[in-house]
Design an enzyme around this catalytic site. Structure first.
Site, mmCIF file in Angstrom:
data_model
loop_
_atom_site.group_PDB
_atom_site.id
_atom_site.type_symbol
_atom_site.label_atom_id
_atom_site.label_comp_id
_atom_site.label_asym_id
_atom_site.label_seq_id
_atom_site.Cartn_x
_atom_site.Cartn_y
_atom_site.Cartn_z
ATOM 1 N N HIS A 81 0.859 -1.185 0.000
ATOM 2 C CA HIS A 81 0.000 0.000 0.000
ATOM 3 C C HIS A 81 0.889 1.226 0.000
ATOM 4 O O HIS A 81 2.021 1.181 0.497
ATOM 5 C CB HIS A 81 -0.952 0.007 1.204
ATOM 6 C CG HIS A 81 -0.280 0.126 2.539
ATOM 7 N ND1 HIS A 81 0.052 1.339 3.094
ATOM 8 C CD2 HIS A 81 0.133 -0.807 3.436
ATOM 9 C CE1 HIS A 81 0.614 1.144 4.274
ATOM 10 N NE2 HIS A 81 0.694 -0.150 4.508
ATOM 11 N N ASP A 83 -0.455 4.428 0.869
ATOM 12 C CA ASP A 83 -0.920 5.480 1.773
ATOM 13 C C ASP A 83 -0.113 5.386 3.064
ATOM 14 O O ASP A 83 0.503 4.354 3.349
ATOM 15 C CB ASP A 83 -2.427 5.350 2.058
ATOM 16 C CG ASP A 83 -2.801 4.003 2.663
ATOM 17 O OD1 ASP A 83 -2.162 2.995 2.308
ATOM 18 O OD2 ASP A 83 -3.725 3.958 3.500
ATOM 19 N N ASP A 113 6.759 1.724 6.571
ATOM 20 C CA ASP A 113 5.349 1.308 6.410
ATOM 21 C C ASP A 113 4.684 2.175 5.359
ATOM 22 O O ASP A 113 4.110 3.192 5.683
ATOM 23 C CB ASP A 113 4.636 1.405 7.757
ATOM 24 C CG ASP A 113 3.203 0.916 7.676
ATOM 25 O OD1 ASP A 113 2.838 0.302 6.656
ATOM 26 O OD2 ASP A 113 2.438 1.159 8.621
ATOM 27 N N GLU A 147 -5.033 1.447 2.780
ATOM 28 C CA GLU A 147 -4.863 0.325 3.712
ATOM 29 C C GLU A 147 -4.920 0.786 5.157
ATOM 30 O O GLU A 147 -5.449 0.093 6.019
ATOM 31 C CB GLU A 147 -3.516 -0.363 3.456
ATOM 32 C CG GLU A 147 -3.343 -1.693 4.184
ATOM 33 C CD GLU A 147 -2.651 -1.606 5.538
ATOM 34 O OE1 GLU A 147 -2.521 -2.642 6.189
ATOM 35 O OE2 GLU A 147 -2.254 -0.506 5.967
ATOM 36 N N GLU A 148 -4.353 1.947 5.424
ATOM 37 C CA GLU A 148 -4.200 2.385 6.821
ATOM 38 C C GLU A 148 -5.539 2.603 7.519
ATOM 39 O O GLU A 148 -5.601 2.680 8.737
ATOM 40 C CB GLU A 148 -3.338 3.655 6.893
ATOM 41 C CG GLU A 148 -1.875 3.442 6.500
ATOM 42 C CD GLU A 148 -1.098 2.559 7.483
ATOM 43 O OE1 GLU A 148 -1.675 2.128 8.493
ATOM 44 O OE2 GLU A 148 0.084 2.296 7.210
ATOM 45 N N ASP A 177 2.753 -9.981 1.374
ATOM 46 C CA ASP A 177 2.474 -8.609 1.817
ATOM 47 C C ASP A 177 3.412 -8.258 2.971
ATOM 48 O O ASP A 177 4.239 -9.072 3.385
ATOM 49 C CB ASP A 177 1.001 -8.510 2.259
ATOM 50 C CG ASP A 177 0.510 -7.066 2.411
ATOM 51 O OD1 ASP A 177 1.246 -6.126 2.049
ATOM 52 O OD2 ASP A 177 -0.621 -6.879 2.897
ATOM 53 N N HIS A 420 4.653 4.389 12.337
ATOM 54 C CA HIS A 420 3.469 5.120 12.840
ATOM 55 C C HIS A 420 3.863 6.122 13.927
ATOM 56 O O HIS A 420 3.022 6.542 14.717
ATOM 57 C CB HIS A 420 2.386 4.172 13.390
ATOM 58 C CG HIS A 420 1.645 3.436 12.315
ATOM 59 N ND1 HIS A 420 0.322 3.081 12.415
ATOM 60 C CD2 HIS A 420 2.036 2.995 11.104
ATOM 61 C CE1 HIS A 420 -0.058 2.451 11.318
ATOM 62 N NE2 HIS A 420 0.969 2.378 10.511
HETATM 63 ZN ZN ZN Z 1 1.351 -0.833 6.383
#
Ligand code: ZN
Length: 446
Positions: A81, A83, A113, A147-148, A177, A420
């Site tokens: 992903h 985003d 990420d 995805e987030e 993934d 994050h």
């Molecule tokens: Zn991720």
């Protein structure tokens, strides 16, 4: 990899980081021009992929790229992903969307990420294609743009791509993934790093509990208020934990780790049915190991009346539940309702069943193990595990022989904490190694 290749690979990552593709549940707050910019960038940076692939867009910005292979063997799916989660810019040592290089790292939101993972994967495919490498099987690259915020939302790009592929009758050999993990093996009796490959995910559920009363003035309270009723229910749910047990994922993990374990753990885990009460007791004392052995349920939100001197007519507590494979949304609801009684209303939100567990005794899994061993020979063991967080790859369970969550980069504990969080960064050396990792992985399956 030669110098020029490395330099362009780093530049491609920096360009990807410079797109502010920030996810938001409120889609009107997302700046889709940044998503368009990201797609334009990869189109420019990976010309061979875009020239030889069939490209389709879903829900506006999620991309499906099909690279045809020579045979009709089951295809492989490479997921990712692009985003990212928001930033608190003031806490960063470098601007979060600059992709600045500092002390051997590329800094920026998404380096770990998971734009770093996505770009290294694209670098690998681009490099194989431009070397004239012919894929034996079809390769699908699935890149989600939301995805987030979770695959449960109705406009999930990953789900739209999955639905399309399902309609076409696609059944994958393997889908890969993000989501692999590196842990210190010490608590499992292993000296050194253990690499974990995700073979399944827990389910998800929010439970809203409501107690209702006629209300009234707080100067003449009833015997038990609605607030007290609802707190009792929440406390009883936290106290009476869901039963813990070994499951297919933990059993597969122990089987993979036992050869590397030291005594006495080696003996205990080899006879784990016999020593089950002891092992479960020790493991459920720790939050991280408890989470892979049972359904967890924790109160996260509460609300009552609107003023300090007014009784609540409705008192509400929300509990967040992560469901272990073997249990279900329905079985959780039944247990909760039985435990708290019929006076409390139970409403379910965002229910998602746990996935099945992908096998770890098939060639597909072995290929990931072999590639990991090849590039990271110092890892003491490589084992399957159950993920307690959710990724988009969960939508492919049932559509592949195996769905695996991997980590192409070696990431230190310290750097892992930046995911994050502030100052997310990837070590350039590891990013470049990740490209070679993907090349080797793809070659093995094709
Ligand atoms: Zn991720």
């Amino acid at each position: 990899m030669d110098q020029i290749m490395s330099e362009s690979s780093i530049l491609h990552l920096q360009r990807a980081i410079q797109c502010k593709t920030i996810s938001n549940k409120d889609r009107s707050l997302m700046d889709f021009s940044e998503f368009e910019k990201f797609i334009e960038n990869i189109r420019t940076d990976f010309p061979t992929i875009f020239a030889s692939g069939q490209i389709e867009r879903f829900v506006g910005y999620s991309l499906l790229i099909k690279l045809p292979g020579k045979s009709d063997l089951p295809p492989i799916g490479l997921m990712g992903h692009f985003d990212v989660v928001p930033v608190r810019e003031e806490n960063w040592v470098e601007p979060p969307f600059s992709g600045v290089i500092r002390d051997g790292y590329v800094y920026g939101r998404g380096t770990l990420d998971m734009k770093g993972h996505v770009i290294s994967m694209l670098e690998a495919v681009e490099s194989l294609l431009s070397d004239g490498f012919e894929f034996e099987r079809d390769v699908y690259i699935m890149l989600g743009h939301n995805e987030e915020t979770g695959s449960i939302l109705p406009d999930s790009g990953a789900t739209a791509i999955r639905d399309h592929l399902k309609q076409q009758g696609v059944y994958f050999s393997m889908v890969v993934d993000e989501g692999g993990a590196l842990i210190d093996g010490k608590s499992l009796g292993i000296d050194g790093t253990v690499a974990l490959i995700g073979v399944g995910e827990k389910g998800y559920l929010d439970i809203e509990l409501t107690a209702s009363q006629s209300g009234g003035h707080a100067s003449m309270p009833p015997r038990k208020s609605a607030m007290a009723q609802i707190f009792e229910a929440a406390v009883s749910l936290e106290k009476n934990k869901f039963p813990s047990d070994f499951n297919d994922a933990t059993n597969a993990m122990f089987d993979a780790l036992i050869p590397q374990m030291k005594q006495p753990l080696k003996f205990l885990f080899s006879h784990r049915q016999l020593f089950k009460p002891l092992l479960l007791k020790v493991m459920t004392d720790q939050p991280d190991t408890a989470a892979v052995l049972r359904t967890t349920c924790v109160a996260t939100m509460a609300s009552g009346s609107f003023a300090p001197n007014v009784l609540a007519q409705k008192a509400t507590v929300v509990c967040n539940v992560r469901i272990i494979p073997g249990e279900s949304v329905e079985s959780v609801r039944n247990r909760v309702q039985t435990m708290i009684g019929s006076e409390i209303e139970v409403k379910l939100h965002n229910g998602t069943e746990p996935t099945d567990i992908s096998p770890s005794n098939i060639r597909e899994f072995e290929i990931i193990q072999e590639t990991t061993r090849e590039y990271y020979p110092h890892f003491k063991a490589i084992a399957p595990y159950l993920m307690v967080a959710a990724t988009d790859s969960r939508v492919y369970h049932g559509m592949a022989k195996g769905v695996y969550r991997i980590a192409p980069f070696e990431i230190s504990k310290e750097d892992m904490k930046t995911v994050h969080a502030d100052n997310e960064r990837v070590l350039i050396e590891n990013y470049l190694k990740g490209i070679e990792f993907f090349k080797s992985l793809i070659r093995k399956r094709l």
